[in-house]
Write an enzyme that holds these catalytic residues in place. Structure first.
Site, PDB file in Angstrom:
ATOM      1  N   ASP A  95       5.349  -3.707  11.027  1.00  0.00           N
ATOM      2  CA  ASP A  95       5.653  -2.299  10.867  1.00  0.00           C
ATOM      3  C   ASP A  95       7.059  -2.088  11.810  1.00  0.00           C
ATOM      4  OD1 ASP A  95       4.855  -0.211  10.194  1.00  0.00           O
ATOM      5  OD2 ASP A  95       2.657  -0.852  10.591  1.00  0.00           O
ATOM      6  N   ASP A 196       7.646   1.721   7.895  1.00  0.00           N
ATOM      7  CA  ASP A 196       6.470   3.528   8.428  1.00  0.00           C
ATOM      8  C   ASP A 196       6.916   4.487   7.712  1.00  0.00           C
ATOM      9  OD1 ASP A 196       4.485   4.615   9.500  1.00  0.00           O
ATOM     10  OD2 ASP A 196       6.139   5.588  10.910  1.00  0.00           O
ATOM     11  N   GLU A 249       6.214   3.192   3.007  1.00  0.00           N
ATOM     12  CA  GLU A 249       5.020   4.384   3.298  1.00  0.00           C
ATOM     13  C   GLU A 249       5.817   5.323   2.889  1.00  0.00           C
ATOM     14  OE1 GLU A 249       2.442   6.089   6.404  1.00  0.00           O
ATOM     15  OE2 GLU A 249       3.915   5.883   6.959  1.00  0.00           O
ATOM     16  N   HIS A 323      -5.465   2.158   8.634  1.00  0.00           N
ATOM     17  CA  HIS A 323      -5.659   2.676  10.006  1.00  0.00           C
ATOM     18  C   HIS A 323      -5.330   4.278  10.103  1.00  0.00           C
ATOM     19  CE1 HIS A 323      -1.151   3.194   9.321  1.00  0.00           C
ATOM     20  NE2 HIS A 323      -0.870   3.769  10.204  1.00  0.00           N
ATOM     21  N   ASP A 324      -5.393   4.503   8.660  1.00  0.00           N
ATOM     22  CA  ASP A 324      -4.979   5.956   9.081  1.00  0.00           C
ATOM     23  C   ASP A 324      -5.594   7.327   8.098  1.00  0.00           C
ATOM     24  OD1 ASP A 324      -2.808   6.398  10.382  1.00  0.00           O
ATOM     25  OD2 ASP A 324      -1.325   6.385   9.118  1.00  0.00           O
TER      26      ASP A 324
END
Length: 546
Positions: A95, A196, A249, A323-324
């Site tokens: 990431d 990200d 993302e 995870h979000d």
């Protein structure tokens, strides 16, 4: 690497497996579970950040891009993880958080100390008046998007937490630093990179107020130079690796931009994460306002993105969990009466569409939302902030807890449920976040012993993709468009085609489709006949015609 037949597994390292009893997942713990992931059949693991961080935002506030956080282990541990994963045919995706750094990062510390070079790594403005930020933008974690720095009598931009200062991508030194960081991890055997909120790196302006008194996203989303910056980053780093696999993302993005971000010929990224389909239960598009999910909107969004990206020769990353996001099973399925059926149904939809499927740790055994009832159980900064905000708005605690139980990111972050022992086999110590209290019923050990488990079904879905080019590369066309409870679609490649049927509700659903010549390839309820006129509650079926 070709990514069309691959499946990526996402690990939130803090919550996967703790090896030393400190309650915090670590690299040595992950190594002990690689055989489990090989058995599942995945090809690549995406790790949320494991680099040095004060953990204000669970590692997305990076203080050192080139060092493993000691809480996760050492660089030697990572080298062993990389070796052991590659032995099992599993690649690694890291990431990269390049929109912002932690204010603990050396760059920011040197900026605050007055070094002009590093001050120019960030975005600074004078306030409108003493104590008044440069603009009215709100950060994505609540509160102003600007933080005052007394050292300069200026404010720095932070689209997220005040400890996450936005980087100034207009500065060529920043762009070169980011390419160097990617190359550093490439030298460690990393072929995959997830970027990200990468579509926020180029700002149109940071000097205008939002006329709607909101977060100013129209001024920094899919900005004027973002495609140019991504092409440059690719050329200087991962684009030099024919085996690279990259995903961006994309926050509040558009289809046209995503076709550029992940188009076959554009030289940017392999694929994109988009989130429009995960806002269909946001009342008035507001995350903290609840409504039942809008099935008609969900179908339309999934189909529109499938066909739009297909026409643009671009590629989707397919997911309902990460995870979000709260657990999709608790959100779009039924995690009580039809837990197994609805978990398998949701997986069928994701794995049979055009794109690369992502499995978020625990979804393959049907993990559910946490069900926390006390604010002291929550750790996520966004959740604890919104608790205060909603209280100030006059909502009752009961109402706020209901909202958090549905929406908090901590729902996805509870420790992995390995068995029915204390703390679900995650740790011998006190876990950093409480284990979901359903772990005695829902765990890996139970699923591995049950031939009809959710885990075994995921194995079959992954295998089906690997064995059938039509699932990897076929075109997408929606069927039964107006059906109020069934999502159905067809994938076609040459003379082969696949029909996928998914009932999203707990009632039987009648369908009218000519399925002559199709064979049942996979059923989540054990159905063998392909002549389907009524789908059972949460039933999913994959039918193939050759």
């Amino acid at each position: 690497m070709s990514f069309k037949d691959k499946v990526v597994y996402q690990i939130y390292p803090k919550s996967f497996q703790d090896s030393d009893g400190d309650g915090w997942g670590d690299i040595r713990g992950i190594i002990t579970r690689l055989d489990y992931l090989k058995e599942l059949g995945i090809d690549c693991i995406w790790f949320n950040p494991m680099t040095v961080s004060p953990q204000r935002d669970n590692g997305y506030d990076v203080a050192d891009y080139r060092a493993i956080d000691p809480r996760y282990g050492t660089m030697e541990d990572f080298a062993e993880l990389s070796r052991e994963a590659h032995k099992r045919g599993i690649d690694i995706m890291f990431d990269m958080v390049f929109n912002h750094t932690s204010i603990e990062h050396e760059w920011f510390k040197r900026a605050i100390a007055g070094e002009t070079k590093y001050k120019n790594y960030y975005i600074w403005r004078k306030g409108k008046a003493p104590g008044v930020p440069p603009t009215n933008w709100q950060s994505k974690f609540a509160g102003p998007a600007w933080e005052y720095a007394e050292a300069f009598d200026e404010w720095y931009l932070h689209l997220f937490d005040p400890t996450q200062a936005d980087l100034n991508w207009e500065n060529p030194d920043v762009r070169q630093e980011c390419a160097d960081i990617v190359n550093f991890w490439r030298s460690k055997g990393v072929h995959g990179f997830r970027f990200d909120v990468v579509n926020l790196i180029s700002k149109y302006t940071v000097d205008e107020d939002d006329p709607n008194n909101f977060d100013g996203r129209q001024f920094y989303t899919d900005g004027p130079h973002v495609h140019e910056y991504l092409k440059e980053l690719a050329a200087r780093s991962f684009g030099q690796d024919p085996d690279s696999i990259t995903v961006g993302e994309m926050s509040s993005t558009t289809m046209d931009n995503c076709i550029s971000y992940s188009g076959e010929e554009t030289g940017e990224l392999s694929m994109v994460f988009t989130f429009h389909h995960l806002k269909v239960d946001y009342k008035n598009q507001m995350k903290w306002e609840l409504q039942p999910f809008d099935f008609k909107a969900l179908k339309k969004l999934l189909s529109d993105w499938q066909t739009g990206m297909q026409e643009g020769k671009a590629w989707n990353a397919l997911f309902l969990n990460n995870h979000d996001q709260p657990r999709a099973l608790s959100r779009f399925g039924n995690d009580r009466e039809y837990r197994k059926e609805s978990a398998k149904m949701l997986a069928t939809v994701i794995h049979m569409m055009r794109g690369t499927p992502y499995v978020y740790m625990g979804e393959e055994i049907g993990m559910t939302n946490a069900g926390f009832t006390d604010i002291r159980q929550y750790v996520d900064v966004e959740s604890t902030n919104i608790f205060k905000v909603l209280k100030e708005q006059g909502k009752s605690e009961e109402e706020i807890y209901h909202i958090l139980q549905e929406r908090s990111r901590d729902n996805a972050r509870t420790p992995m449920q390995w068995d029915d022992s204390l703390n679900a086999g995650f740790t011998s110590g006190t876990p950093w976040l409480q284990v979901c209290d359903r772990y005695k019923e829902i765990n890996v050990k139970n699923d591995l012993e049950d031939p009809d488990s959710i885990f075994r079904y995921y194995q079959k879905l992954i295998q089906l993709r690997k064995e059938n080019k039509v699932i990897q590369e076929g075109t997408f066309r929606q069927l039964l468009e107006d059906h109020t409870s069934v999502f159905a679609f067809q994938r076609t490649l040459g003379t082969e085609d696949v029909v996928v049927l998914a009932n999203f509700y707990g009632n039987e659903a009648e369908i009218t489709l000519d399925l002559t010549g199709y064979e049942m390839a996979l059923s989540n309820i054990g159905r063998t006949d392909s002549d389907i006129t009524v789908l059972k509650p949460y039933e999913a079926a994959v039918l193939i015609r050759r």
